[in-house]
Scaffold this motif. Structure first.
Motif, PDB file in Angstrom:
ATOM      1  N   MET A 162       0.497  -0.963  -0.163  1.00  0.00           N
ATOM      2  CA  MET A 162      -0.426  -0.189   0.252  1.00  0.00           C
ATOM      3  C   MET A 162       0.857   1.602   0.265  1.00  0.00           C
ATOM      4  SD  MET A 162      -3.012  -0.569   2.838  1.00  0.00           S
ATOM      5  CE  MET A 162      -3.282  -1.939   2.970  1.00  0.00           C
ATOM      6  N   LEU A 163       0.562   2.602  -0.220  1.00  0.00           N
ATOM      7  CA  LEU A 163       1.303   4.055  -0.246  1.00  0.00           C
ATOM      8  C   LEU A 163       0.775   4.125   0.880  1.00  0.00           C
ATOM      9  CD1 LEU A 163       1.279   4.325  -4.168  1.00  0.00           C
ATOM     10  CD2 LEU A 163       3.320   3.257  -2.339  1.00  0.00           C
ATOM     11  N   ARG A 164       1.275   4.898   1.236  1.00  0.00           N
ATOM     12  CA  ARG A 164       0.823   5.725   2.220  1.00  0.00           C
ATOM     13  C   ARG A 164       1.188   7.118   2.484  1.00  0.00           C
ATOM     14  NH1 ARG A 164       0.850   4.298   8.670  1.00  0.00           N
ATOM     15  NH2 ARG A 164       3.019   4.081   8.517  1.00  0.00           N
ATOM     16  N   GLU A 165       0.623   8.638   2.020  1.00  0.00           N
ATOM     17  CA  GLU A 165       1.169   9.517   2.149  1.00  0.00           C
ATOM     18  C   GLU A 165       1.083  10.365   3.301  1.00  0.00           C
ATOM     19  OE1 GLU A 165       0.217  12.106  -2.022  1.00  0.00           O
ATOM     20  OE2 GLU A 165      -0.614  13.412  -0.034  1.00  0.00           O
ATOM     21  N   TYR A 166       1.694  11.131   4.205  1.00  0.00           N
ATOM     22  CA  TYR A 166       1.094  11.968   5.175  1.00  0.00           C
ATOM     23  C   TYR A 166       1.445  13.366   4.806  1.00  0.00           C
ATOM     24  CZ  TYR A 166       0.623  14.656   9.719  1.00  0.00           C
ATOM     25  OH  TYR A 166       1.505  14.932  10.592  1.00  0.00           O
ATOM     26  N   THR A 167       0.862  14.409   4.519  1.00  0.00           N
ATOM     27  CA  THR A 167       0.742  16.218   4.841  1.00  0.00           C
ATOM     28  C   THR A 167       0.629  16.180   6.014  1.00  0.00           C
ATOM     29  OG1 THR A 167      -0.839  16.287   3.667  1.00  0.00           O
ATOM     30  CG2 THR A 167       1.335  16.259   2.760  1.00  0.00           C
ATOM     31  N   SER A 168       1.343  17.958   6.504  1.00  0.00           N
ATOM     32  CA  SER A 168       0.936  18.818   7.077  1.00  0.00           C
ATOM     33  C   SER A 168       1.103  19.954   6.823  1.00  0.00           C
ATOM     34  CB  SER A 168       1.418  18.348   8.535  1.00  0.00           C
ATOM     35  OG  SER A 168       0.934  19.761   9.836  1.00  0.00           O
ATOM     36  N   ARG A 169       0.025  21.044   6.967  1.00  0.00           N
ATOM     37  CA  ARG A 169       0.134  21.996   6.127  1.00  0.00           C
ATOM     38  C   ARG A 169      -0.732  23.003   6.652  1.00  0.00           C
ATOM     39  NH1 ARG A 169      -1.519  22.059  -0.071  1.00  0.00           N
ATOM     40  NH2 ARG A 169      -0.954  19.257  -0.222  1.00  0.00           N
ATOM     41  N   GLU A 170       0.104  24.161   6.902  1.00  0.00           N
ATOM     42  CA  GLU A 170      -0.090  25.598   7.676  1.00  0.00           C
ATOM     43  C   GLU A 170      -0.097  26.772   7.904  1.00  0.00           C
ATOM     44  OE1 GLU A 170       0.944  23.914  11.881  1.00  0.00           O
ATOM     45  OE2 GLU A 170       0.970  26.414  12.283  1.00  0.00           O
ATOM     46  N   SER A 171      -1.289  27.509   7.574  1.00  0.00           N
ATOM     47  CA  SER A 171      -0.937  29.051   7.191  1.00  0.00           C
ATOM     48  C   SER A 171      -1.061  29.405   8.308  1.00  0.00           C
ATOM     49  CB  SER A 171      -1.363  28.942   6.138  1.00  0.00           C
ATOM     50  OG  SER A 171      -0.960  30.902   5.986  1.00  0.00           O
ATOM     51  N   LYS A 172      -0.966  30.787   8.835  1.00  0.00           N
ATOM     52  CA  LYS A 172      -1.093  31.860   9.792  1.00  0.00           C
ATOM     53  C   LYS A 172      -2.797  32.601   8.492  1.00  0.00           C
ATOM     54  CE  LYS A 172       1.858  32.706  12.238  1.00  0.00           C
ATOM     55  NZ  LYS A 172       3.147  32.505  12.486  1.00  0.00           N
ATOM     56  N   ILE A 173      -4.101  33.316   9.371  1.00  0.00           N
ATOM     57  CA  ILE A 173      -4.814  33.454   8.461  1.00  0.00           C
ATOM     58  C   ILE A 173      -4.476  34.682   8.015  1.00  0.00           C
ATOM     59  CG2 ILE A 173      -7.076  34.353   8.915  1.00  0.00           C
ATOM     60  CD1 ILE A 173      -7.410  31.539   9.358  1.00  0.00           C
ATOM     61  N   SER A 174      -3.034  35.253   8.934  1.00  0.00           N
ATOM     62  CA  SER A 174      -2.682  37.161   8.384  1.00  0.00           C
ATOM     63  C   SER A 174      -2.302  36.484   7.316  1.00  0.00           C
ATOM     64  CB  SER A 174      -1.768  37.515   9.773  1.00  0.00           C
ATOM     65  OG  SER A 174      -0.572  36.331   9.836  1.00  0.00           O
ATOM     66  N   ASN A 175      -1.670  35.560   7.297  1.00  0.00           N
ATOM     67  CA  ASN A 175      -1.145  35.123   5.741  1.00  0.00           C
ATOM     68  C   ASN A 175      -1.731  34.519   4.512  1.00  0.00           C
ATOM     69  OD1 ASN A 175       1.312  35.191   4.056  1.00  0.00           O
ATOM     70  ND2 ASN A 175       1.679  33.828   4.400  1.00  0.00           N
ATOM     71  N   LEU A 176      -3.471  34.540   4.815  1.00  0.00           N
ATOM     72  CA  LEU A 176      -4.224  34.414   3.210  1.00  0.00           C
ATOM     73  C   LEU A 176      -5.128  35.528   2.955  1.00  0.00           C
ATOM     74  CD1 LEU A 176      -5.711  30.496   5.363  1.00  0.00           C
ATOM     75  CD2 LEU A 176      -3.982  31.646   3.411  1.00  0.00           C
ATOM     76  N   SER A 177      -4.581  36.613   3.502  1.00  0.00           N
ATOM     77  CA  SER A 177      -5.466  37.970   3.027  1.00  0.00           C
ATOM     78  C   SER A 177      -5.530  37.852   1.280  1.00  0.00           C
ATOM     79  CB  SER A 177      -4.472  38.739   3.153  1.00  0.00           C
ATOM     80  OG  SER A 177      -3.224  38.834   2.635  1.00  0.00           O
ATOM     81  N   HIS A 178      -4.912  37.237   0.710  1.00  0.00           N
ATOM     82  CA  HIS A 178      -5.718  36.868  -1.003  1.00  0.00           C
ATOM     83  C   HIS A 178      -6.387  35.918  -0.850  1.00  0.00           C
ATOM     84  CE1 HIS A 178      -2.610  33.676   0.135  1.00  0.00           C
ATOM     85  NE2 HIS A 178      -3.060  33.562  -1.194  1.00  0.00           N
ATOM     86  N   VAL A 179      -6.988  34.915   0.007  1.00  0.00           N
ATOM     87  CA  VAL A 179      -7.898  33.872  -0.033  1.00  0.00           C
ATOM     88  C   VAL A 179      -8.844  35.134   0.697  1.00  0.00           C
ATOM     89  CG1 VAL A 179      -7.905  31.741   0.631  1.00  0.00           C
ATOM     90  CG2 VAL A 179      -6.170  32.092   0.059  1.00  0.00           C
ATOM     91  N   PRO A 180     -10.712  34.510  -0.835  1.00  0.00           N
ATOM     92  CA  PRO A 180     -12.237  34.683  -0.083  1.00  0.00           C
ATOM     93  C   PRO A 180     -12.036  33.996   1.186  1.00  0.00           C
ATOM     94  CG  PRO A 180     -11.646  33.881  -2.503  1.00  0.00           C
ATOM     95  CD  PRO A 180     -10.747  34.238  -1.448  1.00  0.00           C
ATOM     96  N   PRO A 181     -12.147  34.556   2.045  1.00  0.00           N
ATOM     97  CA  PRO A 181     -13.132  34.311   3.166  1.00  0.00           C
ATOM     98  C   PRO A 181     -13.978  32.977   3.445  1.00  0.00           C
ATOM     99  CG  PRO A 181     -12.742  36.472   4.101  1.00  0.00           C
ATOM    100  CD  PRO A 181     -13.068  36.174   2.075  1.00  0.00           C
ATOM    101  N   PRO A 182     -14.782  33.154   2.641  1.00  0.00           N
ATOM    102  CA  PRO A 182     -15.828  31.979   2.452  1.00  0.00           C
ATOM    103  C   PRO A 182     -15.104  30.480   2.187  1.00  0.00           C
ATOM    104  CG  PRO A 182     -16.700  33.748   1.641  1.00  0.00           C
ATOM    105  CD  PRO A 182     -15.631  33.984   1.923  1.00  0.00           C
ATOM    106  N   LEU A 183     -13.669  30.206   1.745  1.00  0.00           N
ATOM    107  CA  LEU A 183     -12.797  29.315   1.007  1.00  0.00           C
ATOM    108  C   LEU A 183     -12.802  28.157   2.749  1.00  0.00           C
ATOM    109  CD1 LEU A 183     -10.970  29.915  -2.369  1.00  0.00           C
ATOM    110  CD2 LEU A 183     -13.422  29.230  -1.487  1.00  0.00           C
ATOM    111  N   PHE A 184     -12.206  29.271   3.576  1.00  0.00           N
ATOM    112  CA  PHE A 184     -12.468  28.741   5.662  1.00  0.00           C
ATOM    113  C   PHE A 184     -12.663  28.145   5.857  1.00  0.00           C
ATOM    114  CE2 PHE A 184      -9.608  33.025   6.320  1.00  0.00           C
ATOM    115  CZ  PHE A 184      -9.050  33.333   4.903  1.00  0.00           C
ATOM    116  N   THR A 185     -13.719  27.412   5.766  1.00  0.00           N
ATOM    117  CA  THR A 185     -14.431  27.033   5.956  1.00  0.00           C
ATOM    118  C   THR A 185     -14.730  25.500   5.003  1.00  0.00           C
ATOM    119  OG1 THR A 185     -16.643  27.893   4.838  1.00  0.00           O
ATOM    120  CG2 THR A 185     -16.686  28.336   7.495  1.00  0.00           C
TER     121      THR A 185
END
Ligand SMILES: *[C@@H]1O[C@H](CO)[C@@H](O)[C@H](O)[C@H]1NC(C)=O
Ligand SMILES: *[C@@H]1O[C@H](CO)[C@@H](O)[C@H](O)[C@H]1NC(C)=O
Length: 128
Positions: A63-86
């Motif tokens: 089997m193939l197993r892939e683990y990823t951890s993604r993270e960002s501060k909200i202050s660094n997501l100012s270019h992203v439309p807030p509805p996507l946060f949910t």
């Protein structure tokens, strides 16, 4: 052939975001895919997503197993439309990967059964 999504837990953090763990499985005729996702959003602070994926093709001995951890501060997501946060599926592409691990999980070798005259050796489950 089969699909299921189960929410294992979810907490609204006293109205300050969300913390949740869910698992999804999709089974196709010759393979299956599983995703275990931890999603954390602390409003105004950060979004974190830890995904573990398992993939198996029925004719393979691993089997193939892939683990990823993604993270960002909200202050660094100012270019992203807030509805996507949910929307975990939508926001993931905007979250930098902090950690990743790719593994090939080999099945243990099953020694061939000893030949014998006993009817047991014709057991239909021996090939499992
Ligand atoms: C998610 O990943 C981060 C960074 O790798 C780690 O510190 C944290 O414990 C993980 N959380 C969960 C619930 O696995
Ligand atoms: C903010 O985002 C940019 C572009 O995605 C990235 O290069 C940078 O490291 C991020 N900074 C922080 C503090 O997360």
């Amino acid at each position: 052939m089969f699909f299921e999504e189960v929410l294992l837990f979810e907490d609204e953090l006293h109205d300050h975001g969300v913390s949740g763990l869910s698992v999804k499985i999709r089974v196709m005729p010759s393979s299956f895919f599983l995703l275990l996702r931890f999603f954390l959003r602390v409003d105004g602070v950060l979004i974190r997503m830890n995904d573990t994926r398992l993939y198996h093709e029925s004719d393979k001995t691993y089997m193939l197993r892939e683990y990823t951890s993604r993270e960002s501060k909200i202050s660094n997501l100012s270019h992203v439309p807030p509805p996507l946060f949910t929307e975990p599926n939508e926001i993931s592409q905007y979250l930098p990967v902090m950690e990743a691990m790719y593994e090939k999980l080999e099945f243990p070798l099953i020694p061939p059964e000893e030949t014998s005259d006993s009817p047991k050796s014709t057991s239909p489950i021996k090939s499992l």
